[in-house]
Design a protein around this motif. Sequence first.
Motif, short mmCIF file in Angstrom:
data_model
loop_
_atom_site.label_atom_id
_atom_site.label_comp_id
_atom_site.label_asym_id
_atom_site.label_seq_id
_atom_site.Cartn_x
_atom_site.Cartn_y
_atom_site.Cartn_z
N GLN A 86 53.53 -28.65 49.80
CA GLN A 86 53.34 -28.30 48.40
C GLN A 86 52.14 -28.99 47.76
O GLN A 86 51.39 -28.37 46.98
CB GLN A 86 54.61 -28.62 47.60
CG GLN A 86 54.63 -28.06 46.19
CD GLN A 86 54.72 -26.53 46.16
OE1 GLN A 86 54.67 -25.86 47.18
NE2 GLN A 86 54.86 -25.98 44.96
N LEU A 90 48.85 -27.01 46.12
CA LEU A 90 48.41 -27.23 44.74
C LEU A 90 46.96 -27.71 44.68
O LEU A 90 46.21 -27.32 43.78
CB LEU A 90 49.33 -28.25 44.06
CG LEU A 90 50.75 -27.75 43.75
CD1 LEU A 90 51.63 -28.89 43.26
CD2 LEU A 90 50.70 -26.62 42.72
N HIS A 108 53.10 -15.54 49.41
CA HIS A 108 54.39 -16.21 49.56
C HIS A 108 55.38 -15.22 50.17
O HIS A 108 55.02 -14.07 50.45
CB HIS A 108 54.88 -16.77 48.22
CG HIS A 108 55.03 -15.75 47.13
ND1 HIS A 108 56.21 -15.09 46.88
CD2 HIS A 108 54.13 -15.27 46.24
CE1 HIS A 108 56.05 -14.25 45.88
NE2 HIS A 108 54.80 -14.32 45.47
N ASP A 154 47.70 -18.50 35.05
CA ASP A 154 47.62 -19.90 35.49
C ASP A 154 47.95 -19.96 36.98
O ASP A 154 49.11 -20.00 37.38
CB ASP A 154 48.61 -20.75 34.68
CG ASP A 154 48.45 -22.24 34.92
OD1 ASP A 154 47.97 -22.62 36.02
OD2 ASP A 154 48.83 -23.04 34.03
N ASN A 157 49.87 -23.19 38.26
CA ASN A 157 51.27 -23.20 37.86
C ASN A 157 52.08 -22.19 38.68
O ASN A 157 53.21 -22.47 39.10
CB ASN A 157 51.40 -22.90 36.37
CG ASN A 157 52.84 -22.96 35.90
OD1 ASN A 157 53.50 -24.00 35.96
ND2 ASN A 157 53.35 -21.83 35.43
N ALA A 158 51.51 -21.02 38.88
CA ALA A 158 52.21 -19.99 39.65
C ALA A 158 52.44 -20.46 41.09
O ALA A 158 53.52 -20.28 41.66
CB ALA A 158 51.40 -18.69 39.64
N SER A 160 52.74 -23.48 42.07
CA SER A 160 53.73 -24.57 42.07
C SER A 160 55.16 -24.06 42.17
O SER A 160 56.07 -24.80 42.54
CB SER A 160 53.57 -25.43 40.82
OG SER A 160 54.02 -24.73 39.66
N ASN A 161 55.37 -22.79 41.86
CA ASN A 161 56.71 -22.22 41.87
C ASN A 161 57.03 -21.44 43.16
O ASN A 161 58.06 -20.77 43.24
CB ASN A 161 56.89 -21.28 40.67
CG ASN A 161 56.90 -22.04 39.36
OD1 ASN A 161 57.53 -23.08 39.23
ND2 ASN A 161 56.17 -21.53 38.37
N HIS A 162 56.13 -21.51 44.13
CA HIS A 162 56.34 -20.77 45.38
C HIS A 162 55.93 -21.61 46.59
O HIS A 162 55.14 -22.54 46.47
CB HIS A 162 55.51 -19.47 45.38
CG HIS A 162 55.92 -18.48 44.36
ND1 HIS A 162 55.45 -18.52 43.06
CD2 HIS A 162 56.76 -17.42 44.42
CE1 HIS A 162 55.97 -17.52 42.37
NE2 HIS A 162 56.78 -16.84 43.17
N GLN A 163 56.46 -21.22 47.72
CA GLN A 163 56.00 -21.79 48.99
C GLN A 163 54.90 -20.87 49.52
O GLN A 163 55.15 -19.68 49.77
CB GLN A 163 57.15 -21.89 49.98
CG GLN A 163 58.21 -22.92 49.58
CD GLN A 163 59.30 -23.05 50.64
OE1 GLN A 163 59.81 -22.05 51.15
NE2 GLN A 163 59.65 -24.27 50.98
#
Length: 295
Positions: A86, A90, A108, A154, A157-158, A160-163
């Motif tokens: 992660q 990022l 993803h 963003d 940010n997007a 950060s919410n996925h692998q």
Amino acid sequence: MFKLIALDIDGTLINSGGKISAINKKIIKTAQAQGYLITLNTGRSFYSAYKYAQELEIDIPIITANGTLIRDPKTFEVKYQLNFPQNTALEIANFLSKKKGISCQAYHLEGILLSGVGLVGLAKLSNRKGLLSLKRLIAMYEESKRSKTIRVKDFVNAVSNHQIQKFFVAAKTETGKIIEKELEEFPCTVETHYEGENGYLEIIPQGASKGEGLKRLASMYNLTLDQTIAVGDSANDVSMFQVAGLSVAMANATQYAKSHAKHITFSNEDDGVAAVIKEFMLTPVKDFKFIKKAQ
């Protein structure tokens, strides 16, 4: 004796119109009926490749996103998945988000995040001359829907919410080469394709490749790599050329890909995939002339 053949999609399985020819389809289905294993090994996302897997009624897992995802197109079961750590994802997303005039995507498990110049920009940057037609734009829009692509404001940010399995960047060739050089500071593997004034970069986790994907799939079926064939046309196909029992480049392949292949078949406009299957899997016809690599 060969048991499994792994096919790249763009420039290999499909023609310039994005279609699988009737001859390719017929020969592939003939091979499947005789018990041969046919799969796709592509840089495309799973949902993008899924269309072709359905059309060919492929019933074994397909290798997508440059070997980072192996997934069954019948059950959607994930057989193998390699994500960026992660913090690395990022860092790369933050780096790319600061670049101007590029289109960047993050793959993803259930789709693609799109940022940068957007779909119109992507359509222009994915054409070697930067041209844009209504037909091409419509095709790109339909592809984005199939691939479950979502435009995000963003990007970091997007992400950060996925692998994330893969980043894809389309850019002017000059810009792409600068980004490629700067990415040497990041823990990732970068595969590039430059043609004309535009090009693209595929950014994947270290240790990932189409070749590694082929190794894993062969192991799932208790096959040795000597029993596999790899067919492709570009730089990201070389890793599977290096591990497959038989490597075949298309006549329309890049010189780099051709230099790493044992054989060269006909182009994607002339049913080159069908030729490989007929020559090395099915009984060859007497008047068949296969293009072999010059010694």
